[in-house]
Design an enzyme around this catalytic site. Structure first.
Site, short mmCIF file in Angstrom:
data_model
loop_
_atom_site.label_atom_id
_atom_site.label_comp_id
_atom_site.label_asym_id
_atom_site.label_seq_id
_atom_site.Cartn_x
_atom_site.Cartn_y
_atom_site.Cartn_z
N LYS A 16 -25.96 -4.94 23.18
CA LYS A 16 -27.02 -5.49 22.32
C LYS A 16 -27.47 -6.89 22.76
CE LYS A 16 -25.36 -5.41 18.23
NZ LYS A 16 -25.32 -5.79 16.82
N ARG A 91 -25.76 -4.67 7.28
CA ARG A 91 -24.49 -4.06 7.68
C ARG A 91 -24.08 -2.91 6.76
NH1 ARG A 91 -21.59 -6.78 11.47
NH2 ARG A 91 -19.54 -6.11 10.77
N ARG A 130 -9.91 -5.28 29.76
CA ARG A 130 -9.62 -6.63 30.25
C ARG A 130 -8.12 -6.91 30.26
NH1 ARG A 130 -12.60 -11.82 27.74
NH2 ARG A 130 -11.73 -10.99 25.83
N ARG A 164 -4.57 -9.38 25.82
CA ARG A 164 -4.63 -10.00 24.49
C ARG A 164 -4.63 -8.89 23.44
NH1 ARG A 164 -9.82 -13.71 24.33
NH2 ARG A 164 -10.40 -11.70 23.46
N ARG A 175 -11.53 -1.20 15.54
CA ARG A 175 -12.77 -1.95 15.33
C ARG A 175 -13.98 -1.02 15.42
NH1 ARG A 175 -13.28 -6.03 19.63
NH2 ARG A 175 -15.51 -6.23 19.81
#
Length: 219
Positions: A16, A91, A130, A164, A175
């Protein structure tokens, strides 16, 4: 060209941010990110900014009516005469209904909703790829940027890598699930209103933009 008032939708990692910048550059409209307007309203101590700050300072979620109020404050400003693009709002359905009322009152109705769609499993791979060298902090990615020698850091030659917590697949998947639950009713809402344009986000950045631009050019 008629005023271009957009809502930009897409799951985390769908690209986005990149597309938003290209739309703004091309169509000369104002990019309104909810994070930015919240910070600005609190910094300028607007009526709604102070209300939001009271909740945030207590570690509580900002209620919809305060978020709606901050969006209304922003959409009332003169700099969006040529159009705006909302990013991160609405949202949920309550906010979508509030936006209908606000934009109608201000005579700045939304005329298109761009939904950048990428298969959630692809997004999980993108966002959870990552990893970092523990010795020197160099960052790598399983899909886009692996060390030249497997298991050895290009920068310091270290062999100790970690991820992480935010980048771990289970965190990313969680998420994604939360975002999908929020997005699905909105997609249906805007589809029923005939405003939704779903773009295939699993292509080259330029091809995604070409698809978006051809839709916006017709509005």
């Amino acid at each position: 060209m008629a005023t271009l008032n957009l809502v930009l939708m897409g799951l985390p990692g769908a690209g986005k941010g990149t597309q938003a910048q290209m739309i703004v550059d091309d169509f000369d409209i104002i990019h309104i990110s909810t994070g930015d307007i919240f910070r600005s309203a609190m910094k300028n101590e607007t009526e709604m900014g102070l209300k939001a700050k009271a909740f945030i300072d207590k570690g509580e979620l900002v209620p919809d009516e305060v978020t709606d109020g901050i969006v209304k404050e922003r959409l009332s400003k003169d700099d969006i005469a040529k159009g705006y693009m909302l990013d991160g709002y609405p949202r949920n359905l309550e906010q979508a209904n509030a936006l209908e009322t606000i934009s109608s009152e201000l005579n700045r109705d939304v005329n298109a909703v761009i939904n950048i769609h990428v298969d959630p499993e692809i997004l999980v791979k993108r966002l959870s790829g990552r990893f970092i060298c523990r010795t020197c902090g160099a960052t790598y990615h399983k899909l886009y940027h692996m060390p030249k020698v497997e298991g050895t850091c290009d920068v310091c030659g270290g062999h100790d890598f970690y991820q992480r917590d935010d980048d771990k697949p289970e965190t990313v998947r969680n998420r994604m699930d939360v975002n999908m639950k929020m997005n699905t009713p909105l997609v249906d809402f805007y589809e029923e209103k005939g405003l939704l344009h779903t773009i295939n986000g699993d292509q080259d950045i330029e091809d995604v933009y070409k698809e978006i631009k051809s839709i916006l050019d017709k509005l």
